[in-house]
Each structure stands twice: as C-alpha cells, then as structure tokens.
Design a protein around this motif. Structure first.
Motif, short mmCIF file in Angstrom:
data_model
loop_
_atom_site.label_atom_id
_atom_site.label_comp_id
_atom_site.label_asym_id
_atom_site.label_seq_id
_atom_site.Cartn_x
_atom_site.Cartn_y
_atom_site.Cartn_z
N ILE A 218 59.18 -66.43 69.51
CA ILE A 218 58.31 -67.23 68.64
C ILE A 218 56.98 -66.54 68.35
N THR A 219 56.32 -67.05 67.33
CA THR A 219 54.93 -66.70 67.05
C THR A 219 54.24 -67.95 66.53
N PHE A 220 52.93 -67.85 66.21
CA PHE A 220 52.17 -69.03 65.79
C PHE A 220 51.44 -68.80 64.47
N GLY A 221 51.32 -69.86 63.68
CA GLY A 221 50.57 -69.77 62.43
C GLY A 221 50.01 -71.12 62.02
N SER A 222 48.79 -71.11 61.48
CA SER A 222 48.17 -72.35 61.03
C SER A 222 48.43 -72.60 59.54
N ASP A 223 48.91 -71.54 58.84
CA ASP A 223 49.20 -71.66 57.41
C ASP A 223 47.94 -72.10 56.65
N ALA A 224 46.81 -71.53 57.04
CA ALA A 224 45.52 -71.95 56.46
C ALA A 224 45.41 -71.57 54.99
N HIS A 225 45.03 -72.56 54.19
CA HIS A 225 44.70 -72.35 52.78
C HIS A 225 43.22 -72.71 52.55
N ALA A 226 42.50 -72.98 53.63
CA ALA A 226 41.07 -73.31 53.58
C ALA A 226 40.47 -72.91 54.92
N VAL A 227 39.15 -72.63 54.92
CA VAL A 227 38.48 -72.14 56.13
C VAL A 227 38.64 -73.14 57.29
N GLU A 228 38.52 -74.44 56.98
CA GLU A 228 38.61 -75.45 58.06
C GLU A 228 40.02 -75.57 58.64
N GLN A 229 41.00 -74.93 57.99
CA GLN A 229 42.38 -74.96 58.52
C GLN A 229 42.68 -73.77 59.43
N VAL A 230 41.77 -72.83 59.53
CA VAL A 230 41.98 -71.67 60.42
C VAL A 230 42.17 -72.17 61.85
N GLY A 231 43.21 -71.69 62.51
CA GLY A 231 43.46 -72.10 63.89
C GLY A 231 43.89 -73.54 64.04
N PHE A 232 44.16 -74.21 62.91
CA PHE A 232 44.53 -75.62 62.93
C PHE A 232 45.77 -75.85 63.81
N GLY A 233 45.67 -76.86 64.67
CA GLY A 233 46.83 -77.27 65.48
C GLY A 233 47.25 -76.28 66.55
N TYR A 234 46.36 -75.33 66.89
CA TYR A 234 46.75 -74.30 67.86
C TYR A 234 47.15 -74.90 69.21
N ASP A 235 46.36 -75.84 69.69
CA ASP A 235 46.68 -76.46 70.99
C ASP A 235 48.01 -77.20 70.92
N ALA A 236 48.26 -77.84 69.78
CA ALA A 236 49.51 -78.61 69.62
C ALA A 236 50.72 -77.68 69.61
N VAL A 237 50.63 -76.57 68.86
CA VAL A 237 51.80 -75.68 68.78
C VAL A 237 52.05 -74.95 70.10
N THR A 238 50.98 -74.53 70.77
CA THR A 238 51.18 -73.84 72.05
C THR A 238 51.67 -74.81 73.13
N SER A 239 51.19 -76.04 73.08
CA SER A 239 51.67 -77.06 74.05
C SER A 239 53.15 -77.33 73.84
N LEU A 240 53.56 -77.46 72.57
CA LEU A 240 54.98 -77.71 72.29
C LEU A 240 55.83 -76.54 72.79
N ALA A 241 55.37 -75.31 72.53
CA ALA A 241 56.12 -74.12 72.97
C ALA A 241 56.28 -74.11 74.49
N LYS A 242 55.18 -74.42 75.20
CA LYS A 242 55.23 -74.43 76.68
C LYS A 242 56.15 -75.54 77.19
N GLU A 243 56.08 -76.68 76.53
CA GLU A 243 56.91 -77.83 76.92
C GLU A 243 58.40 -77.48 76.85
N VAL A 244 58.75 -76.69 75.83
CA VAL A 244 60.14 -76.29 75.63
C VAL A 244 60.55 -75.18 76.61
N GLY A 245 59.54 -74.41 77.11
CA GLY A 245 59.86 -73.37 78.09
C GLY A 245 59.33 -71.98 77.77
N TYR A 246 58.76 -71.82 76.57
CA TYR A 246 58.23 -70.50 76.18
C TYR A 246 56.93 -70.19 76.93
#
Length: 262
Positions: A218-246
């Motif tokens: 896996i890898t991670f991306g916020s798919d930012a189309h605006a400055v305030e979306q940079v890094g958006f949801g990082y904690d959520a995506v990494t938490s989900l990945a860890k929960e699954v076992g990554y």
C-alpha cells in the motif's frame, strides 16, 4: 524506529480544477511533518481535456516540480508523477514512458461516462447499479493487467455517490485484486472519499482486508486539489491500514519502490 509520513496523490492548478500554488502545497506538507510528498497531476489525454494538464504544459509541469524538489530538498522529499486515466485508445506513450517517479492508474470513465463527476450524476439514474460496478471493476482489472502503472488509484471510486451494489463487493473486486497482485502494483489508501457523499476512505476496509490477504502493498494519498486538503485524512488512512495489519508502505524513486514504516 523511525516512521515516515508519505502523501503521493496530489494535484496542481494545471488540471484546471485545483487551487493554490505548488509552494503553498509543499509548505503545508512541511508544516504537517510530511516527509515525502508527491505531485501526480491528471495526465494529458485527447479526451476530457478540460479537467487535466495539456500536452503543451508537460515540460512546464515537470520543470515546476523538479525546481521545487531542489528548492525544498533540505526540508522534504518531493516526487514527480502523473495520475493517468485508463481509457483504451486515449492513453499516450509520452505519458506512459515519461521520466517520473511513479504513475497512478485510475478509472474515471465507463464507456466515456465520467461516473464520479457531479456534472454527470444523472447517468446513474438509467443504468443498473450492479452492472455499473461490474463494468468499473472490469476496467480496473484491465488497467492492472496492462502493466503500465505503479499505483492503483482509489480502488473503489465507484462508490463515490453512495450508489451501492446488491452483490458482495468482495466478489465484484476479486479478479481485480488478483490482477493487481499479479501485476505487482501498489494500492493507495486515498482519503478523498471522506470528503465525498460516501464519506469513506478508498478502498473500504472490506477490500483492504482482501488486499492484505493477498499481500498487496500500500501507499497513501490525500488527493489534494486545494492547500487545505494537503495531508487530509492521514491519521484515518494510517489507522485503517494498521487495523487491517499493515505496518509498511511504499514510496518511489524513478519507478523503483522503497518500503517505509508509517
């Protein structure tokens, strides 16, 4: 044990539907403690030209990103990529052979219908939802099988407007995940879904568990189309990945991959 924060799916104003300067995106990424930040502009194509970089701008885009890479090299690692629409007959060798760090392969069209664009949401009304999902995953399987891309963009983007199938999504995506595994591709956890009507990460936990069972990286991306979306949801995506076992994710350099601990 050093952890690394990565965000590899981001856009610039050259796609005509994003705002903010490259410098602003990078400065925001530095503020957020992101270590590796990738730009992956919507690649040029002789279709749907409004929502992407033009072929004439390719060199300028490359120059912009490489200059930023040099300018900020002491603070953050900047990567150059493209998000490429998988649309047979419209993909260009100039993109597929471009000297970049990675290519994201994405499906945004089913028979040239832009299913995730609010402008064309009416297309959902006169089609069978299960058939749409099936067609979407068939296209994504073909994209993976082509062997032309490094990362699978937003695996279940088809759920964006919350039109969900009756069939088990695991069955619909089974061949797709096998093709991703066989093609040695990386699956992105894309936070943009949290900003959409479906309010869910791409891919869902169910599909991520299936990917983990197949040992798909896996890898991670916020798919930012605006400055305030940079890094958006990082904690959520990494938490989900860890929960699954990554515990590890992938970054790239010149189309070669490297594992990092997140």
């Amino acid at each position: 044990m050093k952890t690394t924060r990565i965000d590899l799916h981001n856009h610039t104003t050259r796609c005509n539907h994003a705002e903010g300067t490259i410098d602003e995106y990078i400065q925001r990424a530095i503020e957020l403690g992101i270590d590796i930040y990738g730009f992956s502009e919507h690649a040029p194509m002789d279709f749907d030209e409004t929502y992407r970089l033009s072929f004439e701008e390719m060199d300028a885009y490359t120059t912009d990103i490489l200059q930023a890479k040099e300018k900020y090299k002491k603070e953050i690692e900047i990567l150059l990529g493209y998000e490429v629409d998988y649309l047979p007959g419209h993909m260009d060798e100039r993109i597929l052979n471009a000297k970049v760090d990675y290519l994201i392969g994405s499906v945004h069209f089913i028979d040239k219908w832009s299913f995730d664009n609010p402008e064309f949401i009416g297309g959902w009304k006169n089609r069978d939802i299960d058939e749409i999902w099936q067609a979407y995953f068939e296209a994504t399987t073909a994209m993976a099988t082509s062997g032309k891309f490094d990362i699978v963009g937003h695996l279940d983007l088809i759920k964006v407007f919350k039109y969900l199938p009756k069939q088990d999504i695991r069955l619909l995506a089974k061949e797709t995940l096998q093709a991703i595994k066989k093609s040695n591709m990386v699956l992105e956890l894309n936070a943009a879904g949290l900003r959409k009507p479906v309010t869910e990460i791409y891919p869902s936990k169910t599909l991520l568990e299936a990917a983990y069972a197949l040992e798909i990286p896996i890898t991670f991306g916020s798919d930012a189309h605006a400055v305030e979306q940079v890094g958006f949801g990082y904690d959520a995506v990494t938490s989900l990945a860890k929960e699954v076992g990554y515990t590890k994710a992938v970054t790239f350099h010149g189309r070669d991959r490297k594992l990092i601990i997140f």
